[in-house]
Enzyme design. Structure first.
Site, PDB file in Angstrom:
ATOM      1  N   HIS A 297       0.889  -1.263   0.111  1.00 29.15           N
ATOM      2  CA  HIS A 297       0.040   0.021  -0.009  1.00 29.15           C
ATOM      3  C   HIS A 297       0.833   1.088   0.135  1.00 29.15           C
ATOM      4  O   HIS A 297       0.816   1.889  -0.824  1.00 29.15           O
ATOM      5  CB  HIS A 297      -1.070   0.137   1.150  1.00 29.15           C
ATOM      6  CG  HIS A 297      -1.690   1.135   1.523  1.00 29.15           C
ATOM      7  ND1 HIS A 297      -3.223   1.142   1.420  1.00 29.15           N
ATOM      8  CD2 HIS A 297      -1.519   2.566   1.681  1.00 29.15           C
ATOM      9  CE1 HIS A 297      -3.464   2.104   1.654  1.00 29.15           C
ATOM     10  NE2 HIS A 297      -2.410   3.142   1.709  1.00 29.15           N
ATOM     11  N   GLU A 298       1.798   1.270   0.911  1.00 31.43           N
ATOM     12  CA  GLU A 298       2.540   2.553   0.996  1.00 31.43           C
ATOM     13  C   GLU A 298       3.674   2.909  -0.210  1.00 31.43           C
ATOM     14  O   GLU A 298       3.694   3.732  -0.474  1.00 31.43           O
ATOM     15  CB  GLU A 298       3.305   2.378   2.408  1.00 31.43           C
ATOM     16  CG  GLU A 298       2.538   2.620   3.673  1.00 31.43           C
ATOM     17  CD  GLU A 298       1.574   3.604   3.537  1.00 31.43           C
ATOM     18  OE1 GLU A 298       1.953   4.708   3.281  1.00 31.43           O
ATOM     19  OE2 GLU A 298       0.719   3.649   4.279  1.00 31.43           O
ATOM     20  N   HIS A 301       2.253   4.486  -2.887  1.00 32.16           N
ATOM     21  CA  HIS A 301       2.199   5.944  -2.801  1.00 32.16           C
ATOM     22  C   HIS A 301       3.134   6.562  -3.734  1.00 32.16           C
ATOM     23  O   HIS A 301       3.295   7.668  -3.983  1.00 32.16           O
ATOM     24  CB  HIS A 301       1.755   6.210  -1.577  1.00 32.16           C
ATOM     25  CG  HIS A 301       0.407   6.091  -1.008  1.00 32.16           C
ATOM     26  ND1 HIS A 301      -0.437   6.527  -1.660  1.00 32.16           N
ATOM     27  CD2 HIS A 301       0.150   5.684   0.437  1.00 32.16           C
ATOM     28  CE1 HIS A 301      -1.707   6.313  -0.900  1.00 32.16           C
ATOM     29  NE2 HIS A 301      -1.179   5.660   0.395  1.00 32.16           N
ATOM     30  N   ASP A 310      -5.569   7.752  -1.866  1.00 34.68           N
ATOM     31  CA  ASP A 310      -6.577   6.899  -0.880  1.00 34.68           C
ATOM     32  C   ASP A 310      -7.890   7.517  -1.175  1.00 34.68           C
ATOM     33  O   ASP A 310      -8.298   8.169  -0.473  1.00 34.68           O
ATOM     34  CB  ASP A 310      -6.094   7.385   0.567  1.00 34.68           C
ATOM     35  CG  ASP A 310      -4.618   6.736   0.865  1.00 34.68           C
ATOM     36  OD1 ASP A 310      -4.789   5.177   0.679  1.00 34.68           O
ATOM     37  OD2 ASP A 310      -3.823   7.370   1.316  1.00 34.68           O
ATOM     38  N   TYR A 313     -11.380   3.507   1.775  1.00 40.41           N
ATOM     39  CA  TYR A 313     -10.370   2.608   2.795  1.00 40.41           C
ATOM     40  C   TYR A 313     -11.105   1.521   2.784  1.00 40.41           C
ATOM     41  O   TYR A 313     -12.264   1.165   2.464  1.00 40.41           O
ATOM     42  CB  TYR A 313     -10.601   3.110   4.373  1.00 40.41           C
ATOM     43  CG  TYR A 313     -10.151   4.465   4.663  1.00 40.41           C
ATOM     44  CD1 TYR A 313      -9.021   4.829   4.546  1.00 40.41           C
ATOM     45  CD2 TYR A 313     -11.080   5.605   5.221  1.00 40.41           C
ATOM     46  CE1 TYR A 313      -8.290   6.234   4.905  1.00 40.41           C
ATOM     47  CE2 TYR A 313     -10.462   6.665   5.365  1.00 40.41           C
ATOM     48  CZ  TYR A 313      -9.265   7.156   5.308  1.00 40.41           C
ATOM     49  OH  TYR A 313      -8.817   8.243   5.767  1.00 40.41           O
TER      50      TYR A 313
END
Length: 347
Positions: A297-298, A301, A310, A313
């Site tokens: 996920h990170e 980015h 994002d 969620y």
């Protein structure tokens, strides 16, 4: 004498009115200096007030005004509608996770809480430049429903602040040494991160292999990214090609974040530097919302990997986004994580 049907109707109306009156009600006001001659002094205070008649528990969402983390919490525009560039963090957060539900602010009826925000840590005003700005905080909050223990989206009535900015329009972030793999991490945390990095590397490689081998609609692809098109598929494929080429074991991991409800965050332009927060440490190494998946996920980015955002969620939000807006789904970080975690497994 009332008939049975009329009495039932009146009771229904009364019950409905009671339910409406018990609905959470919040207000949000932004205050600050009227004029500053350096962006470093552009600090505003967001005040959240419970305007309802019952005590509420509001989640400390990192994207809300309750959090001091430098997320994209504010809508800032000058008189022409131009906006400063966002230079802050992007974080992983799941409102209905156990970690999030245990991190909240309690507000009694009429009670307020004020949080100061340093806008210089999240925004660069070089373009549009000096001038007058309207500063409005994001008015979406999540309130815990005591009956279901679920996070319910609640929109506050918002009041913006006006400020004039001149002089220095941006501040530089402190440089971070890339020599140390870990910063502020205990030996236990370092061990956990080594396992998470290995899981993330495996997830990224497997996701890329899957995308390379499946050049048409599949259940797994459609679930997380929506209706198949070759263009959108190529976008996701490109993201995972970059992510898979990352060496997660050589990233810099910072364990100093104390936000208990947030999993992790990054500054998108600071490639390879990931900050781990409280929820990360209670997550499993693999599976849904795992440590390995969080690193996917990170990493998505990072601007160098495609620069996801994002938009929503959680798994249910990501599935809904795939249906309603596939173009956003292919740039949604959680969609990439859940596609990589593939839990429950789909073909």
């Amino acid at each position: 004498m009332f008939s049975t049907s009329l009495r039932s109707a009146l009771l229904f109306v009364a019950a409905s009115a009671l339910a409406v009156s018990a609905a959470p009600s919040l207000s949000l006001k932004v205050d600050g200096p009227a004029s500053v001659d350096t962006v470093a002094d552009l600090k505003v205070t967001a005040t959240i007030t419970n305007t309802g008649d019952e005590t509420v528990k509001v989640l400390n969402d990192p994207y809300s005004a309750l959090s001091k983390l430098p997320t994209n919490t504010f809508k800032i525009t000058d008189t022409s509608g131009a906006k400063p560039s966002f230079t802050g963090i992007k974080a992983k957060y799941v409102p209905n996770s156990d970690a999030a539900l245990s991190s909240f602010t309690t507000l009694a009826p009429g009670q307020s809480v004020s949080v100061e925000h340093d806008l210089s840590q999240a925004y660069n005003f070089t373009t549009p430049g000096a001038g007058a700005y309207s500063v409005e905080a994001r008015n979406l909050f999540y309130v815990i429903d005591e009956a279901t223990n679920e996070a319910v989206p609640t929109y506050a009535t918002a009041e913006a602040h006006s400020a004039k900015l001149s002089g220095v329009l941006a501040v530089a972030r402190p440089s971070v040494s890339k020599r140390a793999v870990f910063n502020g991490c205990s030996s236990t945390q370092q061990s956990g991160l080594n396992s998470a990095a290995s899981a993330a590397q495996s997830y990224a490689s497997s996701a890329l292999s899957y995308l390379n081998a499946h050049l048409s609609a599949t259940t797994r692809y459609v679930t997380w990214f929506g209706t198949y098109t070759s263009t959108r598929h190529s976008t996701v494929q490109s993201h995972f090609s970059h992510i898979s080429s990352n060496s997660f074991s050589s990233f810099t991991y910072d364990c100093t974040c104390t936000d208990s409800g947030t999993y992790a965050y990054v500054f998108p332009d600071d490639f390879g530097h990931i900050y781990l927060c409280g929820a990360f440490w209670s997550a499993p190494n693999t599976g849904t919302d795992s440590r390995g998946g969080t690193l996917i996920h990170e990493s998505s980015h990072f601007t160098a990997n495609g620069g996801t955002d994002d938009y929503v969620y959680g798994q249910s939000g990501a599935k809904s986004l795939a249906i309603s807006n596939p173009d956003e789904a292919v740039f949604n970080a959680d969609s990439h994580e859940y596609f990589a975690e593939n839990n429950p497994a789909q073909s």
